[in-house]
Design an enzyme around this catalytic site. Structure first.
Site, short mmCIF file in Angstrom:
data_model
loop_
_atom_site.label_atom_id
_atom_site.label_comp_id
_atom_site.label_asym_id
_atom_site.label_seq_id
_atom_site.Cartn_x
_atom_site.Cartn_y
_atom_site.Cartn_z
N ASP A 166 1.42 3.22 -0.36
CA ASP A 166 2.69 3.41 -1.40
C ASP A 166 1.78 3.77 -2.93
O ASP A 166 0.65 3.35 -2.97
CB ASP A 166 3.74 2.55 -1.49
CG ASP A 166 4.92 2.69 -2.14
OD1 ASP A 166 4.92 3.86 -2.82
OD2 ASP A 166 5.92 1.92 -1.76
N TRP A 167 2.48 4.33 -3.75
CA TRP A 167 1.86 4.63 -5.14
C TRP A 167 1.27 3.29 -5.86
O TRP A 167 1.96 2.65 -6.05
CB TRP A 167 2.70 5.64 -5.82
CG TRP A 167 2.48 6.88 -5.45
CD1 TRP A 167 2.42 7.89 -6.32
CD2 TRP A 167 2.61 7.48 -4.35
NE1 TRP A 167 2.37 8.92 -5.88
CE2 TRP A 167 2.36 8.85 -4.54
CE3 TRP A 167 2.80 7.03 -2.93
CZ2 TRP A 167 2.34 9.95 -3.48
CZ3 TRP A 167 2.70 8.09 -1.86
CH2 TRP A 167 2.66 9.38 -2.14
#
Length: 770
Positions: A231-232
């Site tokens: 995930d970012w």
């Protein structure tokens, strides 16, 4: 062997390999121009494509490129329609190709541990069977068009509160049965090209570098060979993550981590072979999305019409006293429409899943189109945009309702309440909406409430005063038309709740531990999430899991169970006993009557949505495998189905059970493994072990006064003692030249010897028969 990928691997420098393990920018992987390795584009996509105007920007607070906005996960989960999810996946694949999208970041599969989860609107259900089947259908549809899926968030991302620094503390059995089961089903049924790790820690280790999660379970046990991406900004220790199996860091370019990877390889603390595994998986993904040939559809898809149909399948009719719905335009002359959402509907949640829709159906407009000029519609806003209680607006709304033949109220959670990055504060409607409903219902008995939210709502006390409630969820750009068609009978509602609606928030099993403290969130409710808890607690919810009314009725009959060597077939008849066509969701639950371990009262194991004309009858057939009867046994670290009696329960909801059959399933005798502190009960329940132990006790009894016999009385008292303690208690005068530990080791070895001898005899007998 893919020769192109192997050629790339030979030609890539160490620095280039390291650079491929992070994105180029916010939304692209890195390409290598000199080797013609292309970059690929990825964008958010749980309920539509959120493509930003620039690959350098996150685009959370700005308008993005318009795309079809489908129902959110919580809504489409309530469709219970596998074919529909596949169709939406195909449509998103086609639309994605048109928009230059090669990897779509979805679907969201996390379980709904608490109704306060800020991203609950992105997730399908509280049940892993339902989530897994719907997710697999979506992934298969999407990837059939050459657009990759990214199943997320792996794993146990069940809150937004301090999620980047909080460890989800989950016991292994609960982890396997509840929180990983849907992911496992999707991996095995759909082989998603990527999986996205979550932000949180899991049992003390970040998901992005959790070896047990990413390597032991995902890679080795499930056999997953696709790309795991972060995930970012979820990466913390890049080297540890790479060793655990995290292939791609997003966003990029993360030069500092590329340099760290090169340095660790050069120092010998990270093997280049480990790096090559990740690079090869990334290159395989590039090949999958760039060399995937798909025939274009013969006719252009009507995305908006599909969004409308998906919304209609997802909306749930919760209450319909005295058949007040559907409305007949020929019998209604004036309707009071109250609430801002009638003209400005809530169609989705906020955050990284928010889509810029291509168009939006407005309930106010669509109702008038359907009803025609014969019906007069009058509008009142009902409440201010903020949470103030405006008595004047409420009084005006009540007055309008009183002089109309009926009132339709559009209410729900406000825009700000449901969003990524924060959890909800509660599941009640805002106080000003509650007062509005009560005021209108007091003067207009024909009061229909349309609710919008991405999670369960508590509806006491106002629900007691209204005859009908239609839960519209957050059903995308086609929801306005879908709501209108259901209200006026053009569409028969067929949605079923994919999560339990409690009477009040404190009824939820996670209520005492909703948020973590000091960096840890303990999942102490264990297996008892959603309907599993309400069943075990014998607690009535406001509306149970799987609940949803129809304008017709269905009868179940003729349930039959057929057993095979490794499976069970369940068939039954379902008939539409009403006057109009409709769709029914048939739900099959399994209950283990005799398991020694604690298990939920029943668990969903199969379902199907069928359409029936009036008085039409269809046979429904389910195939159950051994795994459907199993639980995860942490003693042996594997799934075990115990021989014994099971109930197979078919119903229209988890609380509306129509048919039950009891069946004895013989899964064979599980051979126990023994250790120093194995209980006496464990020894006597295994025939081989009991025989070995009895020989030992016979020898011991010749040297002691207080003799031990494995009769019912002795076992009843000493059964929960480790066998070694029985030897210590009664065998002191016998244990002169040997220790208790030595005796136990000898007994365990003898059990294994006898088993192996028996296995050899059985094998020889089988070969002689052949």
């Amino acid at each position: 062997m893919n020769h192109k990928i192997e050629h790339w691997m030979k030609e890539l420098t160490l620095e280039e390999k390291a650079s491929l393990c992070a994105g180029l920018n916010m939304w692209m992987t890195k390409g290598i121009d000199r080797l013609n390795i292309p970059a690929i584009h990825m964008y958010d996509g749980t309920n539509g494509i959120r493509k930003t105007s620039s690959d350098e920007e996150m685009g959370i607070t700005s308008e993005n490129i318009p795309a079809t906005c489908y129902p959110t996960g919580s809504a489409i989960g309530s469709s219970w329609n596998i074919e529909l999810l596949h169709e939406i996946g195909v449509a998103l694949g086609i639309e994605g190709k048109e928009m230059g999208v090669e990897l779509l970041l979805g679907p969201g599969i996390n379980m709904k541990r608490t109704p306060l989860g800020g991203r609950n609107f992105e997730y399908y259900s509280e049940d892993p069977c339902l989530s897994g089947e719907l997710g697999a259908a979506f992934v298969n549809g999407l990837q059939s068009q050459g657009v990759g899926a990214s199943v997320k968030h792996f794993a146990c991302n069940n809150q937004e509160y301090e999620k980047m620094v909080t460890s989800s503390e989950v016991d292994e059995r609960t982890l396997r049965e509840i929180y990983l089961s849907a992911f496992e089903r999707i991996v095995k049924k759909a082989n998603p090209w990527t999986m996205m790790c979550s932000y949180n820690l899991l049992n003390g280790s970040y998901a992005s570098e959790n070896e047990h999660l990413l390597d032991d379970i995902l890679r080795k046990e499930w056999g997953y060979e696709g790309v795991v991406l972060s995930d970012w900004t979820a990466v913390n220790d890049r080297i540890r993550g790479l060793k655990a199996g995290l292939d791609l860091e997003m966003p990029g370019p993360a030069h500092y981590n590329a340099a760290a990877i090169v340095e660790e390889v050069q120092k010998g603390t990270l093997s280049e072979e480990q790096l090559d595994k990740s690079v090869r998986r990334i290159l395989t993904l590039v090949e999958q999305v760039t060399d995937h040939e798909v025939e274009s559809p013969e006719t252009a898809l009507d995305y908006h019409e599909l969004a409308r149909r998906a919304a209609a399948e997802s909306i749930v009719l919760l209450k319909n006293d005295n058949g007040i719905l559907p409305l007949d335009p020929a019998k209604v002359k004036s309707v009071a429409v109250i609430g801002t959402f009638a003209k400005k509907p809530r169609i989705q949640g906020a955050g990284s899943a928010e889509v810029t829709p291509t168009s939006v159906d407005i309930p106010w407009e669509e109702m008038q189109k359907i009803a025609g000029e014969a019906v007069q519609f009058h509008y009142a806003e009902g409440c201010p945009k903020d949470d103030r209680i405006d008595d004047t607006m409420i009084e005006e709304s009540a007055a309008l309702a009183a002089k109309s033949e009926l009132a339709i109220l559009f209410v729900g959670q406000p825009e700000y309440a449901e969003s990524e990055m924060h959890d909800l504060n509660g599941i009640d409607l805002p106080e000003h909406q509650v007062k509005l409903i009560e005021a209108v219902a007091a003067v207009q008995p024909k009061c229909i409430v349309v609710t919008s939210s991405g999670t369960a709502l508590a509806m006491r006390p106002w629900i007691q005063h209204v005859p009908a409630v239609l839960h519209a969820w957050l059903t995308g750009q086609g929801s306005g038309r879908a709501v209108a068609e259901i209200l006026f009978g053009l569409t028969n509602p067929s949605g079923k709740l994919s999560e339990t609606f409690p009477v009040k928030l404190s009824d939820n099993p996670s209520h005492m531990r909703i948020r973590g403290e000091n960096g840890k969130l303990y999942y102490r409710e264990g297996l008892f999430v959603g309907y599993r808890y309400y069943d075990r607690k014998e607690l009535a919810p406001q509306f149970p899991f799987g609940h949803g009314l129809s304008y017709t009725s269905f009868a179940y009959s003729d349930m039959r169970v057929t057993q095979h060597d490794h499976s069970v077939t369940v068939s039954l008849q379902v008939e539409n006993t009403g006057a109009i066509a409709g769709k029914e969701v048939v739900q099959l639950y399994v209950q283990d009557e005799e398991c020694k371990w604690t298990r939920p009262e029943k668990e969903l194991k199969a379902f199907i949505k069928i359409e029936l004309e009036p008085h039409e009858k269809k046979e429904v057939v389910f195939e159950l495998e051994e795994r459907d009867f199993a639980y995860y046994n942490t003693k042996y670290n594997r799934w075990i189905a115990e021989t014994g009696y099971f109930k197979l329960v078919a119903g229209s909801s988890s609380r509306d059970i129509r048919l039950t059959e009891r069946v004895f399933c013989d899964f064979g005798k599980e051979e126990a493994s023994f250790h120093k502190f194995s209980l006496l009960n464990d020894w006597v329940e295994d025939p081989t072990a009991k025989s070995v132990l009895e020989k030992c006790l016979h020898e011991m009894n010749e040297h002691v006064t207080d003799k031990v016999h494995l009769n019912e009385e002795f076992i009843g008292f000493w059964g929960d003692f480790p066998t070694i303690k029985v030897l210590q208690m009664f065998g002191q005068n016998w244990l002169i030249h040997r220790t208790p530990d030595q005796v136990i080791d000898e007994l365990i070895a003898e059990v294994e010897r006898v088993r192996q001898a028996a296995a050899g005899t059985n094998t020889a007998a089988a070969q002689s028969q052949e």
